[in-house]
Design a protein around this motif. Structure first.
Motif, PDB file in Angstrom:
ATOM      1  N   LYS A 193      24.686 -19.041  40.916  1.00  0.00           N
ATOM      2  CA  LYS A 193      25.979 -19.027  41.619  1.00  0.00           C
ATOM      3  C   LYS A 193      27.045 -18.238  40.876  1.00  0.00           C
ATOM      4  O   LYS A 193      28.095 -17.904  41.458  1.00  0.00           O
ATOM      5  N   TRP A 194      26.779 -17.929  39.589  1.00  0.00           N
ATOM      6  CA  TRP A 194      27.774 -17.200  38.815  1.00  0.00           C
ATOM      7  C   TRP A 194      27.473 -15.705  38.681  1.00  0.00           C
ATOM      8  O   TRP A 194      28.381 -14.906  38.495  1.00  0.00           O
ATOM      9  N   THR A 195      26.194 -15.349  38.715  1.00  0.00           N
ATOM     10  CA  THR A 195      25.866 -13.960  38.380  1.00  0.00           C
ATOM     11  C   THR A 195      24.560 -13.526  39.032  1.00  0.00           C
ATOM     12  O   THR A 195      23.763 -14.357  39.494  1.00  0.00           O
ATOM     13  N   ASP A 196      24.341 -12.233  39.030  1.00  0.00           N
ATOM     14  CA  ASP A 196      23.111 -11.632  39.550  1.00  0.00           C
ATOM     15  C   ASP A 196      22.288 -11.163  38.351  1.00  0.00           C
ATOM     16  O   ASP A 196      22.580 -10.130  37.753  1.00  0.00           O
ATOM     17  N   PHE A 197      21.267 -11.946  37.970  1.00  0.00           N
ATOM     18  CA  PHE A 197      20.464 -11.629  36.787  1.00  0.00           C
ATOM     19  C   PHE A 197      19.757 -10.287  36.939  1.00  0.00           C
ATOM     20  O   PHE A 197      19.644  -9.528  35.973  1.00  0.00           O
ATOM     21  N   ALA A 198      19.251 -10.016  38.135  1.00  0.00           N
ATOM     22  CA  ALA A 198      18.529  -8.763  38.364  1.00  0.00           C
ATOM     23  C   ALA A 198      19.436  -7.563  38.142  1.00  0.00           C
ATOM     24  O   ALA A 198      19.064  -6.595  37.471  1.00  0.00           O
ATOM     25  N   ARG A 237      27.912 -24.017  29.850  1.00  0.00           N
ATOM     26  CA  ARG A 237      27.837 -23.059  30.943  1.00  0.00           C
ATOM     27  C   ARG A 237      29.217 -22.985  31.582  1.00  0.00           C
ATOM     28  O   ARG A 237      29.765 -23.998  32.003  1.00  0.00           O
ATOM     29  N   ARG A 238      29.798 -21.769  31.603  1.00  0.00           N
ATOM     30  CA  ARG A 238      31.163 -21.610  32.098  1.00  0.00           C
ATOM     31  C   ARG A 238      31.192 -20.561  33.199  1.00  0.00           C
ATOM     32  O   ARG A 238      30.204 -19.860  33.429  1.00  0.00           O
ATOM     33  N   SER A 271      17.103 -25.792  28.932  1.00  0.00           N
ATOM     34  CA  SER A 271      18.239 -25.264  28.163  1.00  0.00           C
ATOM     35  C   SER A 271      17.810 -24.129  27.249  1.00  0.00           C
ATOM     36  O   SER A 271      18.629 -23.287  26.868  1.00  0.00           O
ATOM     37  N   TYR A 272      16.512 -24.090  26.883  1.00  0.00           N
ATOM     38  CA  TYR A 272      15.981 -23.011  26.046  1.00  0.00           C
ATOM     39  C   TYR A 272      15.514 -21.814  26.874  1.00  0.00           C
ATOM     40  O   TYR A 272      15.096 -20.795  26.317  1.00  0.00           O
ATOM     41  N   ALA A 273      15.569 -21.944  28.185  1.00  0.00           N
ATOM     42  CA  ALA A 273      15.068 -20.894  29.072  1.00  0.00           C
ATOM     43  C   ALA A 273      16.152 -19.840  29.271  1.00  0.00           C
ATOM     44  O   ALA A 273      16.833 -19.798  30.304  1.00  0.00           O
ATOM     45  N   VAL A 274      16.338 -19.000  28.258  1.00  0.00           N
ATOM     46  CA  VAL A 274      17.375 -17.974  28.307  1.00  0.00           C
ATOM     47  C   VAL A 274      16.807 -16.625  27.900  1.00  0.00           C
ATOM     48  O   VAL A 274      15.887 -16.530  27.091  1.00  0.00           O
ATOM     49  N   TRP A 293      28.307 -13.479  31.337  1.00  0.00           N
ATOM     50  CA  TRP A 293      27.249 -13.508  32.336  1.00  0.00           C
ATOM     51  C   TRP A 293      26.601 -12.142  32.548  1.00  0.00           C
ATOM     52  O   TRP A 293      25.399 -12.051  32.812  1.00  0.00           O
ATOM     53  N   GLU A 294      27.366 -11.063  32.430  1.00  0.00           N
ATOM     54  CA  GLU A 294      26.786  -9.743  32.704  1.00  0.00           C
ATOM     55  C   GLU A 294      25.721  -9.339  31.700  1.00  0.00           C
ATOM     56  O   GLU A 294      24.973  -8.393  31.938  1.00  0.00           O
TER      57      GLU A 294
END
Length: 470
Positions: free
Chosen positions: A114-119, A166-167, A205-208, A259-260
């Motif tokens: 909802k905050w960013t487009d990872f792709a 997470r902000r 939480s480690y899935a980054v 986020w970018e």
């Protein structure tokens, strides 16, 4: 290309218990100079090391391969970069650049939240690296604390890197990664998780996966002990006094990541998919195994030179040992060529080398490299252990040593320098780090072999069995 002084940019680098300026460490300066050959070759040999796209010139590592000729050109460039450091630098800029080339085209699977487009983030980051030819290192391996437990079951908070906040503007991360090669002298750090140690449902939480400049507040680079020998020259230690591919333990202490720059977050399944499905793994593997050829050829040549200078190459037993080394080298060269010739166009139109062939190299090359070092040890033996310090040639005993150590095959100085090189590569701390690195930096060969046969194309062999066993 940057100077060593440009790395004094506020990054928190620690060595021997003290925060240091990178520019003040002599071996860092030498290593950076060798690393900069990647950039220098773009200027001195552009026909191999560069290509033009939309009116701009880029390093060839960033080129998306569309056919076998593209892979072959990249192969030649990787090889020339590796030859500038004898294959001893495993994480020169072309390593991850080869992955950035395809990440930009294969990132759609990463999705969004909802905050960013990872792709889009991954695509834009890869394009930014390409446009600016930024030197990135990567932080992949989680600290080996207790492999019997899931990462979320280790209470210290340093079993990996995890999101603690997470902000709307980004995430705050803490934790650690081990063996982050070249981190002190890189510009950016790409952080993600290894695919062979899969995260589980409770590990979200480690899935980054994210990227960050190395001078980001809260990022600490804690270097391992250096492997050079102050007080001695490069005649005494031709390799370890010329470079140290600095490994570091990187700690994140409430580091903010916008986020970018985030590509995976709070999704353990996507974290497990990132390295492989992005295409980064297979294309960095191609670069890495070409570098491996260079390193293996250097070690093989050293063993043969030692045998000749010590007058051992006329004995059949020695000849057989040396022949095994050259046969191993040809097998590796041939398999990498096969990886290119047996490549295929993926669904994105990217010409991709054969993963089976490259994994065969990764499963075999470490053992071949170790064999070359052992042959050198066995041939040089006491001769290399007993070489006096090079300063002795200018001391009171210089005349005696020059007479005593000169043969019809080499002067005392040349013989001693060769034997010092043999010791440095096969027996010193530098050499043992190279051996350990070659075994594990591309994945545990045992794990690779245990899975390799499952993906081998044995249709012809099984057809012959079926015919015979009807």
């Amino acid at each position: 290309m940057h100077t060593i002084e440009q790395l004094d940019d506020g990054r928190a680098v620690y060595l021997n218990g003290h925060r240091i300026k990178v520019s003040e460490i002599p071996i860092f300066r030498k290593t950076l100079a060798l690393n900069n050959e990647y950039y220098h070759l773009q200027q001195t040999h552009p026909v191999v090391h560069t290509y033009t796209e939309n009116g701009r010139t880029y390093d060839i590592a960033f080129k998306v391969p569309r056919n076998i000729d593209d892979l072959r050109q990249k192969h030649q460039a990787y090889q020339e970069i590796a030859q500038s450091n004898n294959g001893m630098l495993g994480r020169t800029p072309d390593f991850l650049d080869s992955g950035m080339a395809v990440l930009a085209e294969r990132s759609a699977f990463l999705g969004h939240n909802k905050w960013t487009d990872f792709a889009a983030n991954a695509k834009h980051y890869a394009e930014w690296i390409k446009e600016n030819d930024i030197f990135i290192s990567h932080a992949l391996q989680n600290p080996q604390l207790d492999r019997t437990k899931p990462i979320n079951g280790i209470p210290s908070g340093y079993a990996g890197v995890h999101t603690i906040e997470r902000r709307a503007d980004g995430i705050v991360v803490s934790g650690a990664k081990m063996v982050n090669t070249m981190a002190p002298i890189a510009d950016d750090l790409l952080v993600f998780n290894p695919p062979e140690l899969l995260l589980e449902k409770g590990d979200t939480s480690y899935a980054v996966a994210f990227a960050t400049p190395l001078n980001t507040p809260g990022v600490k680079i804690i270097c391992r002990k250096l492997l050079d020998h102050p007080g001695y020259t490069e005649d005494d230690y031709p390799l370890s006094n010329a470079l140290d591919e600095i490994d570091a333990y990187v700690v994140f202490d409430h580091a903010f990541i916008p986020w970018e720059k985030v590509f995976v977050e709070n999704d353990y399944q996507m974290s497990n998919r990132f390295f492989i499905e992005s295409g980064v793994f297979i294309h960095t593997s191609h670069q890495d195994e070409v570098r491996g050829i260079t390193k293996l050829e250097f070690a093989t040549s050293l063993a043969i030179r030692v045998a000749h200078v010590l007058g051992l190459d006329g004995f059949l037993g020695v000849q057989e040992k040396l022949g095994r080394l050259t046969a191993n080298l040809e097998l590796i060269k041939g398999t990498i060529t096969r990886s290119e010739e047996a490549g295929h166009l993926d669904e994105f139109g990217i010409y991709t080398p054969s993963q089976q062939a490259l994994l065969a190299v990764r499963a075999s090359l470490p053992g071949f490299f170790e064999e070359a070092l052992k042959v050198t040890q066995h041939l040089a033996a006491g001769s290399m252990v007993g070489v006096p310090g090079f300063a002795e040639f200018d001391g009171d005993n210089g005349a005696i040593l020059k007479q005593a150590l000169t043969t019809d095959r080499a002067s005392a100085a040349d013989r001693s320098k060769l034997l010092n090189l043999a010791f440095d590569l096969s027996s010193s701390g530098f050499g043992q780090r190279q051996l350990m690195y070659e075994y594990y930096h591309g994945g545990d060969p045992m794990r690779i072999r245990s899975k390799h046969y499952l993906d081998e194309d044995l249709r012809a062999g099984n057809a012959m069995l079926d015919q015979l066993l009807k």
